[in-house]
Design an enzyme around this catalytic site. Sequence first.
Site, PDB file in Angstrom:
ATOM      1  N   ASN A  37       0.820  -1.207   0.000  1.00 49.51           N
ATOM      2  CA  ASN A  37       0.000   0.000   0.000  1.00 49.51           C
ATOM      3  C   ASN A  37       0.861   1.268   0.000  1.00 49.51           C
ATOM      4  O   ASN A  37       1.727   1.432   0.845  1.00 49.51           O
ATOM      5  CB  ASN A  37      -0.889  -0.023   1.259  1.00 49.51           C
ATOM      6  CG  ASN A  37      -2.232   0.621   1.006  1.00 49.51           C
ATOM      7  OD1 ASN A  37      -2.586   0.920  -0.129  1.00 49.51           O
ATOM      8  ND2 ASN A  37      -2.989   0.825   2.069  1.00 49.51           N
ATOM      9  N   HIS A 122     -14.300  -3.928  10.151  1.00 48.82           N
ATOM     10  CA  HIS A 122     -13.890  -2.627  10.691  1.00 48.82           C
ATOM     11  C   HIS A 122     -15.114  -1.756  10.934  1.00 48.82           C
ATOM     12  O   HIS A 122     -15.739  -1.299   9.981  1.00 48.82           O
ATOM     13  CB  HIS A 122     -13.038  -1.863   9.681  1.00 48.82           C
ATOM     14  CG  HIS A 122     -11.645  -2.358   9.556  1.00 48.82           C
ATOM     15  ND1 HIS A 122     -10.669  -1.651   8.925  1.00 48.82           N
ATOM     16  CD2 HIS A 122     -11.056  -3.493   9.982  1.00 48.82           C
ATOM     17  CE1 HIS A 122      -9.536  -2.326   8.960  1.00 48.82           C
ATOM     18  NE2 HIS A 122      -9.743  -3.455   9.590  1.00 48.82           N
ATOM     19  N   TYR A 160      -6.454   8.482  12.512  1.00 48.97           N
ATOM     20  CA  TYR A 160      -6.166   7.510  11.471  1.00 48.97           C
ATOM     21  C   TYR A 160      -7.320   6.527  11.232  1.00 48.97           C
ATOM     22  O   TYR A 160      -7.819   5.918  12.166  1.00 48.97           O
ATOM     23  CB  TYR A 160      -4.930   6.737  11.921  1.00 48.97           C
ATOM     24  CG  TYR A 160      -4.309   5.871  10.888  1.00 48.97           C
ATOM     25  CD1 TYR A 160      -3.580   6.428   9.858  1.00 48.97           C
ATOM     26  CD2 TYR A 160      -4.426   4.496  10.960  1.00 48.97           C
ATOM     27  CE1 TYR A 160      -2.983   5.628   8.917  1.00 48.97           C
ATOM     28  CE2 TYR A 160      -3.829   3.692  10.030  1.00 48.97           C
ATOM     29  CZ  TYR A 160      -3.107   4.264   9.007  1.00 48.97           C
ATOM     30  OH  TYR A 160      -2.521   3.468   8.086  1.00 48.97           O
ATOM     31  N   ASP A 215      -7.336  -0.977  17.399  1.00 51.08           N
ATOM     32  CA  ASP A 215      -6.015  -0.796  16.771  1.00 51.08           C
ATOM     33  C   ASP A 215      -5.460   0.569  17.170  1.00 51.08           C
ATOM     34  O   ASP A 215      -6.078   1.600  16.896  1.00 51.08           O
ATOM     35  CB  ASP A 215      -6.199  -0.881  15.248  1.00 51.08           C
ATOM     36  CG  ASP A 215      -4.881  -0.964  14.496  1.00 51.08           C
ATOM     37  OD1 ASP A 215      -3.836  -0.721  15.113  1.00 51.08           O
ATOM     38  OD2 ASP A 215      -4.919  -1.276  13.283  1.00 51.08           O
ATOM     39  N   HIS A 217      -2.513   1.669  16.124  1.00 54.59           N
ATOM     40  CA  HIS A 217      -1.689   2.136  15.005  1.00 54.59           C
ATOM     41  C   HIS A 217      -0.342   2.683  15.466  1.00 54.59           C
ATOM     42  O   HIS A 217       0.119   3.730  14.978  1.00 54.59           O
ATOM     43  CB  HIS A 217      -2.444   3.195  14.184  1.00 54.59           C
ATOM     44  CG  HIS A 217      -3.539   2.599  13.352  1.00 54.59           C
ATOM     45  ND1 HIS A 217      -4.864   2.938  13.479  1.00 54.59           N
ATOM     46  CD2 HIS A 217      -3.504   1.662  12.388  1.00 54.59           C
ATOM     47  CE1 HIS A 217      -5.585   2.254  12.629  1.00 54.59           C
ATOM     48  NE2 HIS A 217      -4.786   1.473  11.956  1.00 54.59           N
ATOM     49  N   GLU A 241      -4.272  -3.896  19.330  1.00 52.76           N
ATOM     50  CA  GLU A 241      -3.329  -4.054  18.213  1.00 52.76           C
ATOM     51  C   GLU A 241      -2.325  -2.904  18.141  1.00 52.76           C
ATOM     52  O   GLU A 241      -2.694  -1.740  18.342  1.00 52.76           O
ATOM     53  CB  GLU A 241      -4.139  -4.112  16.913  1.00 52.76           C
ATOM     54  CG  GLU A 241      -3.285  -4.207  15.676  1.00 52.76           C
ATOM     55  CD  GLU A 241      -4.134  -4.206  14.409  1.00 52.76           C
ATOM     56  OE1 GLU A 241      -5.352  -4.466  14.492  1.00 52.76           O
ATOM     57  OE2 GLU A 241      -3.574  -3.942  13.339  1.00 52.76           O
ATOM     58  N   GLU A 267       1.595  -6.383  11.457  1.00 53.05           N
ATOM     59  CA  GLU A 267       1.191  -6.131  10.069  1.00 53.05           C
ATOM     60  C   GLU A 267       2.315  -5.489   9.255  1.00 53.05           C
ATOM     61  O   GLU A 267       2.320  -5.588   8.034  1.00 53.05           O
ATOM     62  CB  GLU A 267      -0.087  -5.284  10.010  1.00 53.05           C
ATOM     63  CG  GLU A 267       0.085  -3.865  10.523  1.00 53.05           C
ATOM     64  CD  GLU A 267      -1.204  -3.051  10.517  1.00 53.05           C
ATOM     65  OE1 GLU A 267      -2.261  -3.615  10.808  1.00 53.05           O
ATOM     66  OE2 GLU A 267      -1.130  -1.848  10.224  1.00 53.05           O
ATOM     67  N   ARG A 288       0.398 -10.827  13.333  1.00 55.95           N
ATOM     68  CA  ARG A 288      -0.430 -10.193  12.296  1.00 55.95           C
ATOM     69  C   ARG A 288       0.246 -10.100  10.932  1.00 55.95           C
ATOM     70  O   ARG A 288      -0.148  -9.265  10.114  1.00 55.95           O
ATOM     71  CB  ARG A 288      -0.749  -8.756  12.745  1.00 55.95           C
ATOM     72  CG  ARG A 288      -1.529  -8.669  13.985  1.00 55.95           C
ATOM     73  CD  ARG A 288      -2.958  -8.251  13.819  1.00 55.95           C
ATOM     74  NE  ARG A 288      -3.228  -7.084  13.019  1.00 55.95           N
ATOM     75  CZ  ARG A 288      -4.036  -7.095  11.967  1.00 55.95           C
ATOM     76  NH1 ARG A 288      -4.621  -8.199  11.583  1.00 55.95           N
ATOM     77  NH2 ARG A 288      -4.274  -5.992  11.286  1.00 55.95           N
ATOM     78  N   GLU A 344      -8.515 -10.688   9.727  1.00 55.51           N
ATOM     79  CA  GLU A 344      -9.072  -9.379   9.371  1.00 55.51           C
ATOM     80  C   GLU A 344      -9.625  -9.486   7.956  1.00 55.51           C
ATOM     81  O   GLU A 344      -8.936  -9.954   7.052  1.00 55.51           O
ATOM     82  CB  GLU A 344      -7.961  -8.328   9.424  1.00 55.51           C
ATOM     83  CG  GLU A 344      -8.412  -6.932   9.058  1.00 55.51           C
ATOM     84  CD  GLU A 344      -7.256  -5.928   9.134  1.00 55.51           C
ATOM     85  OE1 GLU A 344      -6.094  -6.344   8.955  1.00 55.51           O
ATOM     86  OE2 GLU A 344      -7.521  -4.744   9.379  1.00 55.51           O
TER      87      GLU A 344
HETATM   88  C1  CS2 Z   1      -4.557  -1.251   9.615  1.00 59.25           C
HETATM   89  C2  CS2 Z   1      -4.226  -1.145   8.171  1.00 59.25           C
HETATM   90  O1  CS2 Z   1      -5.870  -3.081   8.968  1.00 59.25           O
HETATM   91  C3  CS2 Z   1      -5.204  -2.598   9.870  1.00 59.25           C
HETATM   92  O2  CS2 Z   1      -5.061  -3.135  10.940  1.00 59.25           O
HETATM   93  O3  CS2 Z   1      -3.581  -0.980  10.521  1.00 59.25           O
HETATM   94  O4  CS2 Z   1      -5.392  -0.712   7.590  1.00 59.25           O
HETATM   95  C4  CS2 Z   1      -3.098  -0.235   7.756  1.00 59.25           C
HETATM   96  O5  CS2 Z   1      -3.390   1.046   8.149  1.00 59.25           O
HETATM   97  C5  CS2 Z   1      -2.913  -0.262   6.272  1.00 59.25           C
HETATM   98  O6  CS2 Z   1      -2.669  -1.557   5.855  1.00 59.25           O
HETATM   99  C6  CS2 Z   1      -1.769   0.619   5.855  1.00 59.25           C
HETATM  100  O7  CS2 Z   1      -1.589   0.534   4.496  1.00 59.25           O
HETATM  101 MG    MG Z   2      -3.545  -2.426  12.075  1.00 57.39          MG
END
Ligand code: CS2
Ligand code: MG
Length: 408
Positions: A37, A122, A160, A215, A217, A241, A267, A288, A344
Amino acid sequence: MKITDAKVFVGGPGKNYVTLKVMTDEGVYGLGDATLNNRETLPAAYLKDYLIPNLIGKDPRNSEDIWQFFYRGSYFRRGPVAMAAIGAVDMALWDIKAKLANMPLYQLFGGKSREGALVYAHATGADLEDLMDSVARYVEQGYKAVRVQCGIPGMKSASYAVPESKGAKGDFITDFSGIRPKVELWDTDLYIRFMPDALAAVRERFGPDLKILHDVHHRLLPREAAAFAKAVEPINLYWLEDPTPAEDQDAIRIIRQHSTVPIAIGEVFNSIWDCNKLIENELIDFIRVAVTYAGGVTHVKRIVDLAAQHHVRTGFHGAPSHSPISMAAQAHLNAWAPNFGIQEYLVLGTEECDALFPSEHYLKDGAFFVSDAPGIGVDFDEEEANRYSYEAGSHPVVRLEDGTLWNY
Ligand code: CS2
Ligand code: MG
């Protein structure tokens, strides 16, 4: 058997999917996803300039040796760009292998351990009321697990991945207005004052059975994250998360010393060396990683096996940036993994996306059911692909009000 050619496509409906197609002299082909991304052109270039020229003539069945050749052969190992490109090749080779065996991919891992794999959606809201509506919609659709994010009162810009205005839905991560990022303003105090109560209100309204995830972040310092984890403990989250920046594996230790809240991280990891300490020291509960930028099926399966020895379950990344190919590769791992936790999953299933990536995988009652078609079970329509091309976009950059650049 030999690889005769491979092609890379960049584009898709509302996303820059990076799709790899590997052709063989026996007519069987394999598909892989290298989408990274906001940096999509780079794994595409890595594939075209370095990996594809080295693939031609190789026996596609030797996926392990090809993985090792690309990983070790680069000298400068790891990193999301290289690992996404290697991951796409690896997925395509597993796709070919399973097609040759005339079996769905999960059979090559040891078969199914479950039918439907639990997924989470989400839910987001510009404010708490909006958030409650969003959660309610998912619960009505049969979801058993929901990630909950909410706009913070008093925060100067939307935080975010929450909608900017009331009533707006969805995840606002990529801004396709150009390559220069928007700036988001972040205030940790406002977040810590608001979010535990918001999560408690969701628990109160939806009862004890709903699995609630949140999350962070990567936005808290280790001590702040420990305090936050203690504050949300009574809510009984399914997971918390990315509480701290993922580069620092030791940061999780202080959270563990103060709270029993399950921690999910990974992630942004791209190899086993980013998470081996977290797993071996049993500092996390869910890993993740994504099959895409953690080096494909071959490498992620190694991480899953290590995790299984340390009570760590899977919770693979499934942001809408992954194409249906890597989501399906993950679905095959999810069907098999003895230590599967949750997946997810954001429904990509617009008509355009289904036309580009036809498959028979499906979602029902908050669970993902993998198709029994040979291989990964997703196809790619090249004529449809001609409708799309790369569009420049960017993630927001986060600053504190005084201008300090902040974590995420
Ligand atoms: C996020 C993601 O899905 C999640 O848990 O943290 O959406 C993340 O922001 C994106 O993959 C970033 O490209
Ligand atoms: Mg995330």
